[in-house]
Scaffold this motif. Structure first.
Motif, mmCIF file in Angstrom:
data_model
loop_
_atom_site.group_PDB
_atom_site.id
_atom_site.type_symbol
_atom_site.label_atom_id
_atom_site.label_comp_id
_atom_site.label_asym_id
_atom_site.label_seq_id
_atom_site.Cartn_x
_atom_site.Cartn_y
_atom_site.Cartn_z
ATOM 1 N N LEU A 155 -10.973 -63.506 47.278
ATOM 2 C CA LEU A 155 -11.457 -63.870 48.007
ATOM 3 C C LEU A 155 -10.666 -65.021 47.922
ATOM 4 O O LEU A 155 -10.459 -66.047 48.857
ATOM 5 C CB LEU A 155 -12.636 -63.929 48.188
ATOM 6 C CG LEU A 155 -13.500 -65.376 49.782
ATOM 7 C CD1 LEU A 155 -13.143 -64.705 50.726
ATOM 8 C CD2 LEU A 155 -15.314 -65.239 49.707
ATOM 9 N N GLN A 156 -11.131 -66.283 46.713
ATOM 10 C CA GLN A 156 -10.706 -66.846 46.587
ATOM 11 C C GLN A 156 -8.568 -66.746 46.937
ATOM 12 O O GLN A 156 -8.343 -68.070 47.396
ATOM 13 C CB GLN A 156 -10.644 -68.202 45.085
ATOM 14 C CG GLN A 156 -10.089 -69.464 44.666
ATOM 15 C CD GLN A 156 -10.276 -69.419 43.345
ATOM 16 O OE1 GLN A 156 -10.678 -68.877 42.585
ATOM 17 N NE2 GLN A 156 -10.467 -70.696 43.313
ATOM 18 N N GLN A 157 -8.210 -65.714 46.076
ATOM 19 C CA GLN A 157 -7.385 -65.634 46.042
ATOM 20 C C GLN A 157 -6.702 -65.817 47.820
ATOM 21 O O GLN A 157 -5.300 -65.842 47.641
ATOM 22 C CB GLN A 157 -6.553 -63.893 45.202
ATOM 23 C CG GLN A 157 -7.114 -65.336 43.317
ATOM 24 C CD GLN A 157 -6.709 -63.920 42.714
ATOM 25 O OE1 GLN A 157 -6.369 -62.266 43.240
ATOM 26 N NE2 GLN A 157 -6.446 -63.865 41.356
ATOM 27 N N TYR A 162 -4.108 -66.384 52.753
ATOM 28 C CA TYR A 162 -4.824 -66.596 53.755
ATOM 29 C C TYR A 162 -5.527 -66.951 54.967
ATOM 30 O O TYR A 162 -6.582 -66.326 55.151
ATOM 31 C CB TYR A 162 -4.526 -64.613 54.408
ATOM 32 C CG TYR A 162 -3.557 -64.001 53.713
ATOM 33 C CD1 TYR A 162 -1.732 -63.981 54.139
ATOM 34 C CD2 TYR A 162 -3.950 -63.487 52.608
ATOM 35 C CE1 TYR A 162 -1.505 -62.791 53.433
ATOM 36 C CE2 TYR A 162 -3.021 -62.165 51.790
ATOM 37 C CZ TYR A 162 -2.059 -62.820 52.550
ATOM 38 O OH TYR A 162 -0.745 -61.385 51.651
ATOM 39 N N PRO A 163 -5.270 -68.277 54.596
ATOM 40 C CA PRO A 163 -6.739 -69.436 54.693
ATOM 41 C C PRO A 163 -7.518 -69.183 55.960
ATOM 42 O O PRO A 163 -8.656 -68.866 56.479
ATOM 43 C CB PRO A 163 -6.067 -70.488 55.142
ATOM 44 C CG PRO A 163 -4.629 -70.363 55.151
ATOM 45 C CD PRO A 163 -4.417 -69.135 54.962
ATOM 46 N N ILE A 168 -12.375 -66.282 59.692
ATOM 47 C CA ILE A 168 -12.850 -66.162 60.598
ATOM 48 C C ILE A 168 -13.508 -64.543 60.036
ATOM 49 O O ILE A 168 -14.288 -64.356 60.831
ATOM 50 C CB ILE A 168 -11.935 -65.436 61.549
ATOM 51 C CG1 ILE A 168 -10.278 -64.493 61.374
ATOM 52 C CG2 ILE A 168 -11.540 -67.032 62.113
ATOM 53 C CD1 ILE A 168 -9.382 -63.872 62.130
ATOM 54 N N ALA A 169 -12.764 -64.373 58.894
ATOM 55 C CA ALA A 169 -13.589 -62.636 58.333
ATOM 56 C C ALA A 169 -14.617 -63.248 57.497
ATOM 57 O O ALA A 169 -15.988 -62.082 57.934
ATOM 58 C CB ALA A 169 -12.586 -62.051 57.482
ATOM 59 N N THR A 170 -14.912 -63.901 57.667
ATOM 60 C CA THR A 170 -16.481 -64.917 56.658
ATOM 61 C C THR A 170 -17.236 -65.549 57.318
ATOM 62 O O THR A 170 -18.313 -65.886 57.688
ATOM 63 C CB THR A 170 -16.085 -65.610 55.428
ATOM 64 O OG1 THR A 170 -15.501 -66.676 56.214
ATOM 65 C CG2 THR A 170 -15.261 -64.748 54.325
ATOM 66 N N ALA A 171 -17.008 -65.378 58.713
ATOM 67 C CA ALA A 171 -17.939 -66.293 59.734
ATOM 68 C C ALA A 171 -19.056 -65.361 60.802
ATOM 69 O O ALA A 171 -19.827 -66.038 60.764
ATOM 70 C CB ALA A 171 -16.977 -67.059 61.346
ATOM 71 N N GLY A 183 -18.179 -57.161 57.204
ATOM 72 C CA GLY A 183 -18.143 -58.838 58.126
ATOM 73 C C GLY A 183 -18.157 -59.330 59.814
ATOM 74 O O GLY A 183 -18.856 -59.662 60.366
ATOM 75 N N CYS A 184 -18.130 -57.563 60.591
ATOM 76 C CA CYS A 184 -18.361 -57.703 61.706
ATOM 77 C C CYS A 184 -19.370 -57.306 62.206
ATOM 78 O O CYS A 184 -19.887 -56.426 61.235
ATOM 79 C CB CYS A 184 -16.847 -57.261 62.204
ATOM 80 S SG CYS A 184 -15.104 -58.591 62.113
#
Length: 222
Positions: A155-157, A162-163, A168-171, A183-184
């Motif tokens: 996830l960090q990489q 791709y910030p 949006i993927a982790t929201a 995550g959706c």
């Protein structure tokens, strides 16, 4: 026989459906099945007919937008009960009559609501596979490592490169069976997009819609 084939696909997956395996399920010789279908393609067409038969009929007591929404969500529930069905529907090289009947019904609901033939044409294109209750994502989401430390590193990489995607993927809340990625909430995302489309069709209809000679649509007030 067709319902037995559907049950076999539900239990073992669509790849397990063959004339031989179905014959074993029904305790008959494989040749006996050819009295009902000519080949596996006809068998798959028949299985699609069974699934489409599970979709609720149109509701006459509500407006066109709600009626279409409810019918599409019913189609979605049918395909969620039979996860393999979307693959089979997409694989058909010709549309079985039951598929055309369903599409004709959806188009008829738009027209009965007063939408023009031209706007209905574009609406059907815009809905695409969504009218059947499923969507296809262009890029699949990779499965994260099971190890929490490895997952954190991954996830960090990803966040470093791709910030915006990671943000949006982790929201969203998690749904492991989601077609739009872990995550959706798949059901929410489906209804969100469906409602945007239906609201857009309604807005264009209220504004007036006519087609130009080149086939491209334009809006006119009236």
């Amino acid at each position: 026989m067709l319902r037995a084939a559907v049950a076999l696909a539900d239990e073992a997956g669509i790849d397990a459906v063959s004339m031989r395996n179905l014959a074993q399920q029904l305790d008959v010789v494989p040749m006996a099945l050819y009295n009902h279908v000519a080949n596996k393609d006809e068998l798959l067409d028949g299985m699609v007919e069974v699934i489409v038969g599970e979709i609720d009929p149109p509701i006459d007591s509500v407006g066109w937008k709600d009626a279409i929404r409810q019918r599409i969500l019913s189609a979605r529930q049918a395909l969620l009960r039979h996860r393999w069905a979307s693959t089979v529907i997409e694989s058909r090289t010709h549309a079985p009559p039951v598929v055309l009947d369903y599409m004709n019904s959806v188009a008829g609901m738009f027209l009965a609501g007063g939408l023009s033939v031209d706007l209905t044409h574009h609406a059907m294109h815009a809905l695409g596979s969504r009218m059947w209750g499923f969507t296809q994502e262009v890029f699949p989401t990779p499965t994260p490592p099971a190890d929490p430390n490895e997952r954190a590193v991954m996830l960090q990489q990803a966040a470093a490169r791709y910030p915006h995607i990671v943000a949006i993927a982790t929201a969203a809340s998690h749904d492991d069976a989601s077609a739009v990625g872990r995550g959706c909430d798949d059901q929410f995302e489906f209804e969100f997009a469906l409602d945007i489309l239906l609201d857009g069709f309604e807005r264009l209809h209220k504004q007036g819609w006519s087609s130009t000679e080149s086939g491209r649509g334009r809006r006119t007030t009236g």
